[in-house]
Design a protein around this motif. Structure first.
Motif, short mmCIF file in Angstrom:
data_model
loop_
_atom_site.label_atom_id
_atom_site.label_comp_id
_atom_site.label_asym_id
_atom_site.label_seq_id
_atom_site.Cartn_x
_atom_site.Cartn_y
_atom_site.Cartn_z
N ASP A 121 0.82 -1.22 0.00
CA ASP A 121 0.00 0.00 0.00
C ASP A 121 0.85 1.27 0.00
OD1 ASP A 121 -2.33 -1.50 0.11
OD2 ASP A 121 -2.33 -1.55 2.30
N TYR A 122 2.11 1.14 0.38
CA TYR A 122 2.97 2.32 0.49
C TYR A 122 4.43 1.91 0.35
CZ TYR A 122 4.35 0.70 5.14
OH TYR A 122 4.86 -0.04 6.17
N VAL A 123 5.26 2.86 -0.01
CA VAL A 123 6.71 2.67 0.08
C VAL A 123 7.21 3.59 1.18
CG1 VAL A 123 7.08 1.95 -2.31
CG2 VAL A 123 7.12 4.39 -1.74
N ASP A 124 8.30 3.21 1.79
CA ASP A 124 8.84 4.02 2.87
C ASP A 124 9.63 5.20 2.33
OD1 ASP A 124 8.27 2.33 5.42
OD2 ASP A 124 8.99 0.90 3.91
N LEU A 125 10.28 5.02 1.19
CA LEU A 125 11.10 6.09 0.62
C LEU A 125 10.86 6.14 -0.89
CD1 LEU A 125 13.35 8.23 1.01
CD2 LEU A 125 15.01 6.40 0.66
N TYR A 126 10.35 7.27 -1.37
CA TYR A 126 10.09 7.45 -2.79
C TYR A 126 11.06 8.50 -3.31
CZ TYR A 126 7.14 7.25 -6.99
OH TYR A 126 6.66 7.04 -8.26
N GLN A 127 11.91 8.10 -4.26
CA GLN A 127 13.03 8.93 -4.68
C GLN A 127 12.92 9.37 -6.13
OE1 GLN A 127 16.68 6.57 -2.82
NE2 GLN A 127 14.99 5.25 -3.41
N ILE A 128 13.33 10.61 -6.40
CA ILE A 128 13.42 11.04 -7.79
C ILE A 128 14.75 10.53 -8.35
CG2 ILE A 128 11.85 12.97 -7.57
CD1 ILE A 128 14.26 14.84 -7.36
N HIS A 129 14.66 9.84 -9.47
CA HIS A 129 15.79 9.14 -10.07
C HIS A 129 16.52 10.09 -11.02
CE1 HIS A 129 16.91 4.71 -11.22
NE2 HIS A 129 17.94 5.40 -10.77
N ARG A 130 17.29 11.01 -10.47
CA ARG A 130 17.99 12.10 -11.15
C ARG A 130 17.06 13.32 -11.30
NH1 ARG A 130 20.71 8.09 -10.32
NH2 ARG A 130 22.42 7.34 -11.61
N TRP A 131 17.65 14.41 -11.74
CA TRP A 131 16.97 15.69 -11.97
C TRP A 131 16.25 15.65 -13.31
CZ3 TRP A 131 16.64 20.05 -8.89
CH2 TRP A 131 16.29 21.26 -9.51
N ASP A 132 15.12 16.29 -13.40
CA ASP A 132 14.39 16.39 -14.67
C ASP A 132 14.41 17.84 -15.13
OD1 ASP A 132 12.73 16.33 -16.82
OD2 ASP A 132 10.91 15.75 -15.73
N PRO A 133 15.26 18.18 -16.10
CA PRO A 133 15.36 19.57 -16.54
C PRO A 133 14.13 20.06 -17.29
CG PRO A 133 16.67 18.16 -17.96
CD PRO A 133 16.19 17.30 -16.83
N ALA A 134 13.24 19.15 -17.68
CA ALA A 134 12.07 19.53 -18.47
C ALA A 134 10.85 19.84 -17.59
CB ALA A 134 11.72 18.42 -19.46
N THR A 135 10.99 19.67 -16.28
CA THR A 135 9.87 19.90 -15.38
C THR A 135 10.28 20.86 -14.27
OG1 THR A 135 9.04 17.64 -15.75
CG2 THR A 135 8.21 18.80 -13.82
N PRO A 136 9.48 21.88 -13.98
CA PRO A 136 9.80 22.79 -12.87
C PRO A 136 9.92 22.01 -11.56
CG PRO A 136 8.02 23.69 -14.20
CD PRO A 136 8.23 22.28 -14.67
N ILE A 137 10.95 22.30 -10.79
CA ILE A 137 11.15 21.55 -9.55
C ILE A 137 9.98 21.77 -8.59
CG2 ILE A 137 12.50 23.39 -8.48
CD1 ILE A 137 12.93 19.55 -8.05
N GLU A 138 9.30 22.93 -8.67
CA GLU A 138 8.14 23.17 -7.83
C GLU A 138 7.03 22.16 -8.11
OE1 GLU A 138 10.45 26.95 -8.18
OE2 GLU A 138 9.72 25.44 -9.60
N GLU A 139 6.83 21.84 -9.38
CA GLU A 139 5.80 20.85 -9.74
C GLU A 139 6.16 19.49 -9.17
OE1 GLU A 139 3.93 18.71 -13.74
OE2 GLU A 139 4.89 20.68 -13.90
N THR A 140 7.42 19.11 -9.29
CA THR A 140 7.87 17.81 -8.80
C THR A 140 7.74 17.70 -7.29
OG1 THR A 140 9.42 17.52 -10.64
CG2 THR A 140 9.87 16.29 -8.63
N VAL A 141 8.22 18.70 -6.57
CA VAL A 141 8.21 18.63 -5.11
C VAL A 141 6.79 18.65 -4.56
CG1 VAL A 141 8.98 19.75 -2.99
CG2 VAL A 141 10.50 19.68 -4.96
N GLU A 142 5.90 19.44 -5.16
CA GLU A 142 4.51 19.44 -4.69
C GLU A 142 3.84 18.10 -4.94
OE1 GLU A 142 0.47 22.19 -4.85
OE2 GLU A 142 1.86 22.25 -6.55
N ALA A 143 4.12 17.49 -6.10
CA ALA A 143 3.54 16.17 -6.39
C ALA A 143 4.04 15.14 -5.39
CB ALA A 143 3.88 15.76 -7.82
N LEU A 144 5.32 15.17 -5.06
CA LEU A 144 5.86 14.24 -4.06
C LEU A 144 5.21 14.47 -2.70
CD1 LEU A 144 9.66 14.39 -4.97
CD2 LEU A 144 8.10 12.48 -5.41
N HIS A 145 5.00 15.72 -2.35
CA HIS A 145 4.32 16.05 -1.09
C HIS A 145 2.92 15.44 -1.07
CE1 HIS A 145 2.96 18.44 2.33
NE2 HIS A 145 1.93 18.86 1.61
N ASP A 146 2.21 15.53 -2.18
CA ASP A 146 0.87 14.98 -2.24
C ASP A 146 0.87 13.46 -2.17
OD1 ASP A 146 -0.19 17.51 -2.36
OD2 ASP A 146 -0.46 17.53 -4.54
#
Length: 323
Positions: A121-146
């Motif tokens: 049902d869940y993972v303990d640690l969800y990691q971004i697998h490198r930086w994505d230059p095509a996506t604003p980091i704000e979008e990525t971090v908010e999605a991870l927060h959600d």
């Protein structure tokens, strides 16, 4: 087994993390050298029996089959509440638009796919697998927060990138009250020490747990210089990471190992774990002695003189491993 807090979190993890890229169907994805389910499961079982509670995989490993194998094995061999299960998102999982990357759409889709493959049902640690230059980091971090607020992940982490990028990601999370990155999974070993310049000091200052990948340099630190293996012949990414003139470092590892009467793997891992910023190196295991060496390395305390011998031949090199 020894356990430590993961960075500044309250989470207890074993000082060895089992890297599960080694377990996947060889006919799926890009890793022809991996062990299939029947061959890989005994290593996961052995790790659990040895007290390892930290397991790392990724959606892109062997086209998702690594997550499937790990999920089924841990369901049989371990208590889910005692296991710290980590996976990653970013790699391309299918052709066409939105088949990879760190957009909100990609993250929300891939967490559900990973949970299905892992059978949890869940993972303990969800990691971004490198930086994505095509996506604003704000979008990525908010999605991870959600993802965290939805109960699908307990913590979030990042992997190899420039220190300025990680500092920006940490700042974005703090400024907006979003879930903070708890870990950095970066490339660090005796053949690649560029992370000592900025990333490791940043993590130490920010209280971020460091879980280095490839602490044995794809096995190069464990065998005589130039020895070929099935992995060295087929691991295209690995061929881009190291230089052809690092023989002296490998020979220094062999010398210390001979003098101590231990394996080269124990020496190389003990050196990585010696750094105060490092929480737990991520160790792959495809032979029975690999896990034994990793666990034994926790009891090996190198002297300052031995560390100086190991570090002496190193010369600066260009940054690698961010792709």
């Amino acid at each position: 087994m020894e356990y430590v807090k993961l960075g500044s979190t309250g989470l207890d993890v074993s000082r060895i993390c089992l890297g599960c890229m080694s377990y996947g169907e060889p006919g799926r994805g890009k890793h022809a050298w991996t062990l299939g389910e029947e061959s890989g499961r005994p290593f996961i079982k052995r790790a659990v029996e040895a007290g390892v509670n930290f397991f790392d995989t990724a959606n892109v490993y062997s086209d998702g089959s690594s997550e499937e194998i790990v999920g089924r094995a841990l369901a049989e061999y371990a208590d889910r509440d005692e296991i710290v299960l980590a996976t990653k998102v970013r790699g391309r999982m299918r052709p066409g638009p939105n088949g990879g990357g760190l957009s909100r759409k990609a993250i929300m889709a891939e967490i559900d796919h990973s949970l299905r493959r892992l059978g949890t049902d869940y993972v303990d640690l969800y990691q971004i697998h490198r930086w994505d230059p095509a996506t604003p980091i704000e979008e990525t971090v908010e999605a991870l927060h959600d993802v965290v607020k939805a109960g699908k992940a307990r913590y979030v982490g990042a992997s190899s990138m420039y220190a300025w990028q990680f500092a920006k990601a940490l700042r974005v999370a703090e400024r907006n009250g979003w879930t903070r990155f708890a870990t950095m999974q970066n490339h660090y070993n005796l053949l690649y020490r560029e992370e000592e310049r900025e990333m490791l000091p940043l993590c130490a200052d920010a209280g971020v747990g460091v879980i280095p990948w490839s602490p044995l340099a794809r096995g190069r630190l464990t065998r005589d210089w130039g020895t070929a293996t099935a992995r060295t012949e087929t691991d295209e990414f690995g061929k881009t990471l190291y230089r052809d003139d690092d023989r002296a470092i490998v020979e220094a590892v062999a010398k210390v190992a001979d003098e101590r009467g231990v394996s080269r793997a124990q020496v190389a891992l003990a050196w990585v774990s010696r750094h105060p910023a490092v929480t737990a190196p991520i160790v792959g295991a495809t032979e029975p002695h690999h896990l034994d060496d990793a666990i034994a390395s926790l009891s090996l305390e190198l002297t300052d003189e031995e560390a100086a011998m190991l570090e002496g031949p190193y010369t600066a090199r260009e940054v690698r491993g961010f792709a």
